[in-house]
Design a protein around this motif. Sequence first.
Motif, PDB file in Angstrom:
ATOM      1  N   HIS A  29       0.671  -1.205  -0.165  1.00  6.73           N
ATOM      2  CA  HIS A  29      -0.010   0.040  -0.115  1.00  6.73           C
ATOM      3  C   HIS A  29       0.899   1.274  -0.066  1.00  6.73           C
ATOM      4  O   HIS A  29       0.751   2.275  -0.791  1.00  6.73           O
ATOM      5  CB  HIS A  29      -0.893   0.036   1.271  1.00  6.73           C
ATOM      6  N   GLN A  30       1.902   1.402   0.966  1.00  4.98           N
ATOM      7  CA  GLN A  30       2.612   2.657   0.847  1.00  4.98           C
ATOM      8  C   GLN A  30       3.501   2.567  -0.199  1.00  4.98           C
ATOM      9  O   GLN A  30       3.770   3.951  -0.803  1.00  4.98           O
ATOM     10  CB  GLN A  30       3.621   2.458   2.080  1.00  4.98           C
ATOM     11  N   VAL A  31       4.076   1.555  -0.846  1.00  2.00           N
ATOM     12  CA  VAL A  31       4.727   1.634  -2.093  1.00  2.00           C
ATOM     13  C   VAL A  31       3.888   2.336  -3.199  1.00  2.00           C
ATOM     14  O   VAL A  31       4.406   3.176  -3.761  1.00  2.00           O
ATOM     15  CB  VAL A  31       5.462   0.320  -2.457  1.00  2.00           C
ATOM     16  N   SER A  32       2.644   1.854  -3.497  1.00  5.38           N
ATOM     17  CA  SER A  32       1.922   2.133  -4.653  1.00  5.38           C
ATOM     18  C   SER A  32       1.682   3.787  -4.278  1.00  5.38           C
ATOM     19  O   SER A  32       1.580   4.636  -5.236  1.00  5.38           O
ATOM     20  CB  SER A  32       0.667   1.490  -4.514  1.00  5.38           C
ATOM     21  N   VAL A  33       1.374   4.178  -2.920  1.00  3.09           N
ATOM     22  CA  VAL A  33       0.901   5.772  -2.773  1.00  3.09           C
ATOM     23  C   VAL A  33       2.336   6.460  -3.211  1.00  3.09           C
ATOM     24  O   VAL A  33       2.077   7.504  -3.907  1.00  3.09           O
ATOM     25  CB  VAL A  33       0.403   5.707  -1.301  1.00  3.09           C
ATOM     26  N   LEU A  34       3.389   6.071  -2.708  1.00  4.38           N
ATOM     27  CA  LEU A  34       4.738   6.636  -3.016  1.00  4.38           C
ATOM     28  C   LEU A  34       5.041   6.963  -4.688  1.00  4.38           C
ATOM     29  O   LEU A  34       5.511   7.800  -4.924  1.00  4.38           O
ATOM     30  CB  LEU A  34       5.842   5.987  -2.318  1.00  4.38           C
ATOM     31  N   ALA A  35       4.812   5.854  -5.220  1.00  2.00           N
ATOM     32  CA  ALA A  35       5.066   5.604  -6.389  1.00  2.00           C
ATOM     33  C   ALA A  35       3.991   6.664  -7.309  1.00  2.00           C
ATOM     34  O   ALA A  35       4.429   7.573  -8.130  1.00  2.00           O
ATOM     35  CB  ALA A  35       4.939   4.319  -7.319  1.00  2.00           C
ATOM     36  N   VAL A  36       2.634   6.543  -7.001  1.00  2.00           N
ATOM     37  CA  VAL A  36       1.572   7.707  -7.641  1.00  2.00           C
ATOM     38  C   VAL A  36       2.059   9.159  -7.138  1.00  2.00           C
ATOM     39  O   VAL A  36       2.028   9.958  -8.311  1.00  2.00           O
ATOM     40  CB  VAL A  36       0.327   7.210  -7.555  1.00  2.00           C
ATOM     41  N   VAL A  37       2.355   9.341  -5.905  1.00  2.00           N
ATOM     42  CA  VAL A  37       2.746  10.839  -5.676  1.00  2.00           C
ATOM     43  C   VAL A  37       4.012  11.272  -6.385  1.00  2.00           C
ATOM     44  O   VAL A  37       4.000  12.294  -6.909  1.00  2.00           O
ATOM     45  CB  VAL A  37       3.087  10.917  -4.185  1.00  2.00           C
ATOM     46  N   SER A  38       5.121  10.431  -6.543  1.00  2.00           N
ATOM     47  CA  SER A  38       6.185  10.649  -7.053  1.00  2.00           C
ATOM     48  C   SER A  38       5.781  11.004  -8.722  1.00  2.00           C
ATOM     49  O   SER A  38       6.319  12.051  -9.343  1.00  2.00           O
ATOM     50  CB  SER A  38       7.266   9.312  -7.194  1.00  2.00           C
ATOM     51  N   LEU A  39       5.208  10.081  -9.291  1.00  2.00           N
ATOM     52  CA  LEU A  39       4.651  10.257 -10.820  1.00  2.00           C
ATOM     53  C   LEU A  39       4.074  11.597 -10.894  1.00  2.00           C
ATOM     54  O   LEU A  39       4.279  12.454 -11.884  1.00  2.00           O
ATOM     55  CB  LEU A  39       4.012   8.979 -11.418  1.00  2.00           C
ATOM     56  N   GLY A  40       2.977  11.735 -10.237  1.00  2.00           N
ATOM     57  CA  GLY A  40       2.336  13.015 -10.208  1.00  2.00           C
ATOM     58  C   GLY A  40       3.168  14.161  -9.950  1.00  2.00           C
ATOM     59  O   GLY A  40       2.739  15.200 -10.602  1.00  2.00           O
ATOM     60  N   GLY A  41       3.977  14.267  -8.775  1.00  2.00           N
ATOM     61  CA  GLY A  41       4.862  15.428  -8.535  1.00  2.00           C
ATOM     62  C   GLY A  41       5.444  15.670  -9.666  1.00  2.00           C
ATOM     63  O   GLY A  41       5.933  16.864  -9.974  1.00  2.00           O
ATOM     64  N   ALA A  42       6.203  14.633 -10.590  1.00  2.00           N
ATOM     65  CA  ALA A  42       7.160  15.142 -11.438  1.00  2.00           C
ATOM     66  C   ALA A  42       6.293  15.627 -12.520  1.00  2.00           C
ATOM     67  O   ALA A  42       6.602  16.600 -13.099  1.00  2.00           O
ATOM     68  CB  ALA A  42       7.606  13.569 -11.977  1.00  2.00           C
ATOM     69  N   ALA A  43       4.940  15.093 -13.113  1.00  2.00           N
ATOM     70  CA  ALA A  43       3.977  15.903 -13.860  1.00  2.00           C
ATOM     71  C   ALA A  43       3.858  17.351 -13.607  1.00  2.00           C
ATOM     72  O   ALA A  43       3.810  18.215 -14.306  1.00  2.00           O
ATOM     73  CB  ALA A  43       2.882  15.129 -14.046  1.00  2.00           C
ATOM     74  N   GLY A  44       3.430  17.450 -12.133  1.00  2.00           N
ATOM     75  CA  GLY A  44       3.193  18.883 -11.924  1.00  2.00           C
ATOM     76  C   GLY A  44       4.349  19.896 -11.919  1.00  2.00           C
ATOM     77  O   GLY A  44       4.164  20.873 -12.527  1.00  2.00           O
ATOM     78  N   ALA A  45       5.210  19.300 -11.351  1.00  2.00           N
ATOM     79  CA  ALA A  45       6.689  20.074 -11.484  1.00  2.00           C
ATOM     80  C   ALA A  45       7.101  20.689 -12.952  1.00  2.00           C
ATOM     81  O   ALA A  45       7.394  21.778 -13.323  1.00  2.00           O
ATOM     82  CB  ALA A  45       7.803  19.348 -10.746  1.00  2.00           C
ATOM     83  N   CYS A  46       6.804  19.354 -13.739  1.00  2.00           N
ATOM     84  CA  CYS A  46       7.172  19.985 -15.235  1.00  2.00           C
ATOM     85  C   CYS A  46       6.022  20.888 -15.682  1.00  2.00           C
ATOM     86  O   CYS A  46       6.647  21.684 -16.631  1.00  2.00           O
ATOM     87  CB  CYS A  46       7.097  18.588 -16.076  1.00  2.00           C
ATOM     88  N   ALA A  47       4.865  20.907 -15.395  1.00  2.00           N
ATOM     89  CA  ALA A  47       3.893  21.920 -15.718  1.00  2.00           C
ATOM     90  C   ALA A  47       4.236  23.223 -15.349  1.00  2.00           C
ATOM     91  O   ALA A  47       4.285  24.119 -16.130  1.00  2.00           O
ATOM     92  CB  ALA A  47       2.488  21.414 -15.405  1.00  2.00           C
ATOM     93  N   ARG A  48       4.720  23.153 -14.011  1.00  2.00           N
ATOM     94  CA  ARG A  48       5.216  24.484 -13.370  1.00  2.00           C
ATOM     95  C   ARG A  48       6.262  24.857 -14.129  1.00  2.00           C
ATOM     96  O   ARG A  48       6.554  26.303 -14.428  1.00  2.00           O
ATOM     97  CB  ARG A  48       5.367  24.359 -11.879  1.00  2.00           C
ATOM     98  N   TYR A  49       7.216  24.365 -14.280  1.00  2.00           N
ATOM     99  CA  TYR A  49       8.582  24.583 -14.962  1.00  2.00           C
ATOM    100  C   TYR A  49       7.937  25.080 -16.374  1.00  2.00           C
ATOM    101  O   TYR A  49       8.584  26.048 -16.900  1.00  2.00           O
ATOM    102  CB  TYR A  49       9.618  23.454 -15.263  1.00  2.00           C
ATOM    103  N   GLY A  50       7.202  24.294 -17.207  1.00  2.00           N
ATOM    104  CA  GLY A  50       6.701  24.998 -18.518  1.00  2.00           C
ATOM    105  C   GLY A  50       6.244  26.406 -18.516  1.00  2.00           C
ATOM    106  O   GLY A  50       6.290  27.200 -19.232  1.00  2.00           O
ATOM    107  N   ALA A  51       5.420  26.550 -17.364  1.00  2.00           N
ATOM    108  CA  ALA A  51       4.781  27.852 -17.239  1.00  2.00           C
ATOM    109  C   ALA A  51       5.811  29.074 -17.078  1.00  2.00           C
ATOM    110  O   ALA A  51       5.719  30.162 -17.621  1.00  2.00           O
ATOM    111  CB  ALA A  51       3.946  28.015 -16.143  1.00  2.00           C
ATOM    112  N   ALA A  52       6.952  28.546 -16.164  1.00  2.00           N
ATOM    113  CA  ALA A  52       8.095  29.640 -15.829  1.00  2.00           C
ATOM    114  C   ALA A  52       8.549  29.769 -17.266  1.00  2.00           C
ATOM    115  O   ALA A  52       9.142  30.952 -17.526  1.00  2.00           O
ATOM    116  CB  ALA A  52       8.894  28.908 -14.763  1.00  2.00           C
ATOM    117  N   LEU A  53       8.933  29.065 -18.097  1.00  2.00           N
ATOM    118  CA  LEU A  53       9.574  29.109 -19.440  1.00  2.00           C
ATOM    119  C   LEU A  53       8.688  29.907 -20.330  1.00  2.00           C
ATOM    120  O   LEU A  53       9.327  30.833 -21.017  1.00  2.00           O
ATOM    121  CB  LEU A  53       9.810  27.586 -19.965  1.00  2.00           C
TER     122      LEU A  53
END
Length: 160
Positions: A29-53
């Motif tokens: 359970h913890q590994v799956s939650v950690l994995a989806v948070v990581s994937l989502g965080g990467a996507a969100g950070a890329c979107a923010r970086y794109g906005a800054a560019l």
Amino acid sequence: MSRREAVNEPIDPDADLRVPAQRDELMRHQVSVLAVVSLGGAAGACARYGAALLWPTPAGGFPWTTLLVNTVGCAVIGVFMVLISEVWTVHRLVRPFFGTGVLGGFTTFSTYAVDIRTLLEEGEARTGLAYLAGTALAALAAVWTAAVLTRRLAVRGEAR
């Protein structure tokens, strides 16, 4: 309760970590939650970086992009939380993926703090303080307004 009793008390009363099957289930359970948070965080950070560019803040300029990103992110959080807690039934990993991961990676407290410090260091104390307060007010207004409107639209949609 003595220290010895506290050490022997289970962390989660529903799971006995001395039982291998329960320990394995908890870890999965913890590994799956950690994995989806990581994937989502990467996507969100890329979107923010794109906005800054796309909309960079010039030296000495007001950090409109960070203000907009944080305000939009808070509005989306308001919509999302109403939808997943009051309207839809979703998979248990949707909230950690999108709410914590994507939106947590998209919105940015660290850049907000750096922007304030930069404004203060450049002698723009009034602008820095206005940005400090304005972002907090805009974020709170966005999440509240989005939640209220989503709730009203969802109730109207159920009435049909």
